[in-house]
Design a protein around this motif. Structure first.
Motif, PDB file in Angstrom:
ATOM      1  N   ARG A 246       8.913   2.630  -3.951  1.00 14.34           N
ATOM      2  CA  ARG A 246       8.908   1.369  -4.417  1.00 14.34           C
ATOM      3  C   ARG A 246       8.574  -0.003  -3.727  1.00 14.34           C
ATOM      4  O   ARG A 246       8.236  -0.906  -3.736  1.00 14.34           O
ATOM      5  CB  ARG A 246       9.132   1.704  -5.904  1.00 14.34           C
ATOM      6  N   GLU A 247       9.727  -0.422  -3.215  1.00 14.58           N
ATOM      7  CA  GLU A 247      10.201  -1.687  -2.356  1.00 14.58           C
ATOM      8  C   GLU A 247       9.625  -1.796  -1.423  1.00 14.58           C
ATOM      9  O   GLU A 247       9.347  -3.519  -1.367  1.00 14.58           O
ATOM     10  CB  GLU A 247      12.193  -1.519  -2.627  1.00 14.58           C
ATOM     11  N   VAL A 248       9.362  -0.328  -0.691  1.00 12.35           N
ATOM     12  CA  VAL A 248       8.007  -1.035   0.282  1.00 12.35           C
ATOM     13  C   VAL A 248       7.003  -2.361   0.262  1.00 12.35           C
ATOM     14  O   VAL A 248       6.334  -2.185   1.031  1.00 12.35           O
ATOM     15  CB  VAL A 248       8.204   0.568   1.224  1.00 12.35           C
ATOM     16  N   VAL A 249       6.318  -1.203  -0.874  1.00 10.34           N
ATOM     17  CA  VAL A 249       5.274  -1.278  -1.997  1.00 10.34           C
ATOM     18  C   VAL A 249       5.764  -3.163  -1.351  1.00 10.34           C
ATOM     19  O   VAL A 249       3.985  -3.660  -1.133  1.00 10.34           O
ATOM     20  CB  VAL A 249       4.841  -0.372  -2.777  1.00 10.34           C
ATOM     21  N   GLY A 322      -0.442   3.576   1.794  1.00 10.58           N
ATOM     22  CA  GLY A 322      -1.576   5.347   1.592  1.00 10.58           C
ATOM     23  C   GLY A 322      -1.254   5.970   2.666  1.00 10.58           C
ATOM     24  O   GLY A 322      -0.344   7.271   2.216  1.00 10.58           O
ATOM     25  N   CYS A 323      -1.255   5.919   4.371  1.00 11.72           N
ATOM     26  CA  CYS A 323      -0.486   6.693   5.310  1.00 11.72           C
ATOM     27  C   CYS A 323       0.448   6.736   4.962  1.00 11.72           C
ATOM     28  O   CYS A 323       1.289   7.939   5.764  1.00 11.72           O
ATOM     29  CB  CYS A 323      -0.875   6.283   6.524  1.00 11.72           C
ATOM     30  N   LEU A 324       1.374   5.896   5.044  1.00  4.93           N
ATOM     31  CA  LEU A 324       2.930   6.065   4.725  1.00  4.93           C
ATOM     32  C   LEU A 324       3.598   7.241   3.028  1.00  4.93           C
ATOM     33  O   LEU A 324       3.789   8.474   3.439  1.00  4.93           O
ATOM     34  CB  LEU A 324       3.791   4.888   4.497  1.00  4.93           C
ATOM     35  N   ALA A 325       2.621   6.640   2.167  1.00  2.81           N
ATOM     36  CA  ALA A 325       3.081   7.142   1.032  1.00  2.81           C
ATOM     37  C   ALA A 325       2.963   9.190   1.343  1.00  2.81           C
ATOM     38  O   ALA A 325       3.072  10.097   1.521  1.00  2.81           O
ATOM     39  CB  ALA A 325       2.151   7.320   0.122  1.00  2.81           C
ATOM     40  N   SER A 326       1.462   9.289   2.347  1.00  2.00           N
ATOM     41  CA  SER A 326       1.136  10.804   3.071  1.00  2.00           C
ATOM     42  C   SER A 326       2.897  11.628   3.529  1.00  2.00           C
ATOM     43  O   SER A 326       2.697  12.730   3.475  1.00  2.00           O
ATOM     44  CB  SER A 326      -0.148  10.529   3.393  1.00  2.00           C
ATOM     45  N   LEU A 342       1.827   3.667  -5.601  1.00  2.00           N
ATOM     46  CA  LEU A 342       1.199   3.065  -4.423  1.00  2.00           C
ATOM     47  C   LEU A 342       0.065   2.248  -4.986  1.00  2.00           C
ATOM     48  O   LEU A 342       0.090   1.514  -4.621  1.00  2.00           O
ATOM     49  CB  LEU A 342       1.078   4.426  -3.392  1.00  2.00           C
ATOM     50  N   GLU A 343      -0.399   3.232  -5.881  1.00  2.00           N
ATOM     51  CA  GLU A 343      -1.476   2.412  -7.100  1.00  2.00           C
ATOM     52  C   GLU A 343      -1.234   1.061  -7.765  1.00  2.00           C
ATOM     53  O   GLU A 343      -1.918   0.465  -7.833  1.00  2.00           O
ATOM     54  CB  GLU A 343      -2.123   3.241  -7.965  1.00  2.00           C
ATOM     55  N   TYR A 345       0.595  -1.464  -6.249  1.00  2.00           N
ATOM     56  CA  TYR A 345       0.178  -2.143  -5.548  1.00  2.00           C
ATOM     57  C   TYR A 345      -0.596  -3.397  -5.307  1.00  2.00           C
ATOM     58  O   TYR A 345       0.137  -4.599  -5.810  1.00  2.00           O
ATOM     59  CB  TYR A 345      -0.536  -1.717  -3.822  1.00  2.00           C
ATOM     60  N   ARG A 346      -1.928  -3.352  -6.242  1.00  2.00           N
ATOM     61  CA  ARG A 346      -2.214  -4.367  -6.567  1.00  2.00           C
ATOM     62  C   ARG A 346      -2.016  -5.522  -7.564  1.00  2.00           C
ATOM     63  O   ARG A 346      -2.217  -6.209  -7.493  1.00  2.00           O
ATOM     64  CB  ARG A 346      -4.015  -3.509  -7.081  1.00  2.00           C
ATOM     65  N   ASP A 347      -1.180  -4.590  -8.548  1.00  2.00           N
ATOM     66  CA  ASP A 347      -0.636  -4.834 -10.210  1.00  2.00           C
ATOM     67  C   ASP A 347       0.426  -5.394  -9.271  1.00  2.00           C
ATOM     68  O   ASP A 347       1.025  -6.746  -9.863  1.00  2.00           O
ATOM     69  CB  ASP A 347       0.020  -3.710 -10.782  1.00  2.00           C
ATOM     70  N   ILE A 348       1.059  -5.768  -8.331  1.00  2.00           N
ATOM     71  CA  ILE A 348       2.316  -6.131  -6.960  1.00  2.00           C
ATOM     72  C   ILE A 348       1.342  -7.159  -6.272  1.00  2.00           C
ATOM     73  O   ILE A 348       1.770  -8.733  -6.881  1.00  2.00           O
ATOM     74  CB  ILE A 348       3.014  -5.957  -6.628  1.00  2.00           C
ATOM     75  N   PHE A 349       0.255  -7.000  -6.052  1.00  2.00           N
ATOM     76  CA  PHE A 349       0.410  -8.173  -5.020  1.00  2.00           C
ATOM     77  C   PHE A 349      -0.951  -9.459  -5.269  1.00  2.00           C
ATOM     78  O   PHE A 349      -0.998 -10.981  -5.350  1.00  2.00           O
ATOM     79  CB  PHE A 349      -0.718  -7.212  -4.264  1.00  2.00           C
ATOM     80  N   TYR A 350      -1.793  -8.787  -6.977  1.00  2.00           N
ATOM     81  CA  TYR A 350      -2.343 -10.386  -7.207  1.00  2.00           C
ATOM     82  C   TYR A 350      -1.973 -10.942  -8.005  1.00  2.00           C
ATOM     83  O   TYR A 350      -1.870 -12.661  -7.300  1.00  2.00           O
ATOM     84  CB  TYR A 350      -4.082  -9.585  -8.362  1.00  2.00           C
TER      85      TYR A 350
END
Length: 521
Positions: A246-249, A322-326, A342-343, A345-350
């Motif tokens: 979560r923190e890497v994201v 996503g590659c890191l998550a895999s 992972l999903e 991410y969008r809620d964090i980025f925007y």
């Protein structure tokens, strides 16, 4: 202050993990090894060209006073406490799995522990072949080394998380390079950068272990990374791994926002170039935006798809996460929560992105309806293609009484690379009127708004054509511009170096090395 040659370097990474300790430099696969011992290959005559005094002070290191110390920066001197090695990792390159990669021209000398309690990894880039050099020579040319040295320090002063550069050394050797992979190879002067970071671990380190099904090594590396670089994350097992991811994201999303804030385009966002600490890493065919173009890529290798274009970087970061998550999925009983992180991410980025844009525009806060203004701004800039840096600087001092369309266009003329058409002029006028109306609604004063804008909009950026000119001068034994750029990068938000406050000149738009570069850059 310590002397580079007498420091007792730590060996935490190589003491913790299994590696290939043969010292053999022949290119090969190294299953089961997270690194390979790789001594730097001596060069003809190491000469110190640049030294980051501020970073050296933070590290507690004095400027080299002897040739012995310069030899260390050039790879000709390895002290008894060092254990030089090249890290082994893999990655997805341009969206395709590339298998084992590793440090092909980077050699870590050891870890420096400062009196402040921080640990820094010291690494030479361009110090010779390693087992991961494949068909390359492990060397770096002056051109690419100057770019890495200056840009990594420039990003630091811009406030963007990044690896750092301590020194730049000329080797006295010539290196053969095909700059654009077009069959026109030529000899160029060689150089070595000592770069510094808490760690150079990448997404690709974890991808390699997952691909090789080395479950024990994967878990060990994950636990070690969390304990060493994310010590605030407590707990055990699945919850700890998920909190770390979560923190890497979050760090990666924040990094993308910073890149977009200053107009930086990395150019080669492969997963082996993504830092596990959320740092900007591996400066190759990068560029700042001159004219605002979301589809701009500085990397000739990225054409025609433009996978790593300016406006796609935040989406590519999500793909890479996503590659890191895999890669870490085998450590968890299922992927439900991992996918949820992972999903997110969008809620964090925007929200971070819109808050950043609010700061660039000098808004007191970003209200839901402000997203329409920001979208209008993005669309107008993409159509008009003004110089991004100069446009925002002009916006800071915009007279709020400016109403006439011709007056608006004339005001922003210093940022334009051509004469705008009727549609572009109208769009710019409409944008500025919308913006003026919004700024007048601020609860803060105009002066406070402008302070916020000056803090978030750089006035000086390290443009590719300036780098190209400095490199050409250095190749002819002249360092005037190089020295001045070293000073300018330390004050990117001031007017101190307004001699560089200008659009890219016409001659630089097509000249090799001034606009687009290849991965060899």
């Amino acid at each position: 202050m310590q002397n580079l040659s007498t420091i007792k370097y730590a060996k935490d990474f190589v003491s913790t993990f299994d590696g290939d300790e043969s010292g053999e430099l022949r290119p090969r696969q190294t299953p089961g090894a997270l690194y390979s011992k790789a001594a730097p290959t001596p060069v003809k005559s190491p000469t110190l060209l640049a030294w980051s005094e501020a970073l050296a002070h933070e590290l507690g290191i004095q400027r080299p006073k002897t040739q012995e110390e310069v030899d260390l920066l050039g790879g000709n001197n390895v002290t008894a406490s060092m254990y030089p090695y090249a890290a082994c990792y893999a990655g997805h390159q341009f969206g395709n799995w590339a298998g084992q990669l590793g440090d092909g021209r980077a050699i870590t000398l050891g870890e420096l522990k400062t009196t402040a309690g921080k640990t820094w990894e010291l690494q030479l880039k361009g110090a010779g072949p390693t087992p991961y050099s494949r068909r390359a020579d492990g060397r770096a040319v002056l051109r690419s080394s100057v770019r890495e040295y200056l840009m990594s320090e420039s990003m630091h002063y811009l406030g963007v998380p990044t690896t750092r550069a301590l020194s730049l050394v000329a080797t006295g050797d010539q290196v053969l390079r095909d700059m654009f992979y077009n069959g026109n190879a030529a000899h160029e002067p060689g150089a070595i950068v000592m770069r510094v970071a808490p760690s150079f671990l990448r997404f690709g380190n974890f991808e390699l272990l997952a691909a090789r099904k080395e479950a024990d090594n994967l878990r060990k590396l994950t636990d070690w990374t969390i304990d060493r670089f994310y010590p605030h994350i407590q707990g055990e097992g699945d919850a700890k791994i998920l909190a770390w991811f979560r923190e890497v994201v979050e760090r990666t999303a924040s990094l993308m926002v910073d890149w977009l804030r200053v107009g930086f385009v990395h150019g080669v966002m492969n997963t082996d170039n993504m830092s596990i600490l959320g740092l900007t890493i591996d400066y190759g065919p990068y560029s700042f935006l001159d004219d605002y173009d979301p589809d701009f890529t500085p990397n000739t290798t990225d054409l025609p798809v433009r996978r790593y274009a300016f406006g796609k970087q935040h989406s590519i970061a999500y793909w890479n996460l996503g590659c890191l998550a895999s890669a870490i999925a085998p450590l968890l009983p299922d992927t439900v929560q991992l996918v949820a992180e992972l999903e997110a991410y969008r809620d964090i980025f925007y929200p971070k992105y819109f808050a950043m844009m609010g700061d660039k525009l000098g808004l007191d806060e970003v209200k839901p309806e402000d997203t329409e203004l920001i979208t209008q701004l993005e669309e107008t800039l993409a159509a008009l293609k003004p110089d991004m840096t100069i446009f925002y600087q002009l916006l800071i001092d915009l007279p709020l009484s400016l109403a006439d369309e011709k007056a608006v266009v004339k005001y922003f003329e210093p940022s334009l690379y051509g004469v705008p058409g009727e549609a572009e002029s109208r769009a710019l006028h409409n944008l500025i009127q919308t913006y003026i109306a919004r700024v007048k609604e601020n609860s803060c004063s105009r002066a406070e708004s402008q302070v916020r804008m000056r803090q978030n909009n750089p006035r000086f950026i390290l443009r590719n054509y300036l780098l190209h000119q400095a490199i050409e001068e250095l190749e002819h034994g002249e360092d005037t511009l190089f020295v001045k750029l070293q000073q300018a990068i330390q004050n990117p938000y001031s007017r101190e170096f307004d001699e560089f406050f200008a659009k890219r000149p016409d001659w630089a738009s097509q000249k090799a090395g001034c606009s687009m570069l290849s991965c060899s850059s």
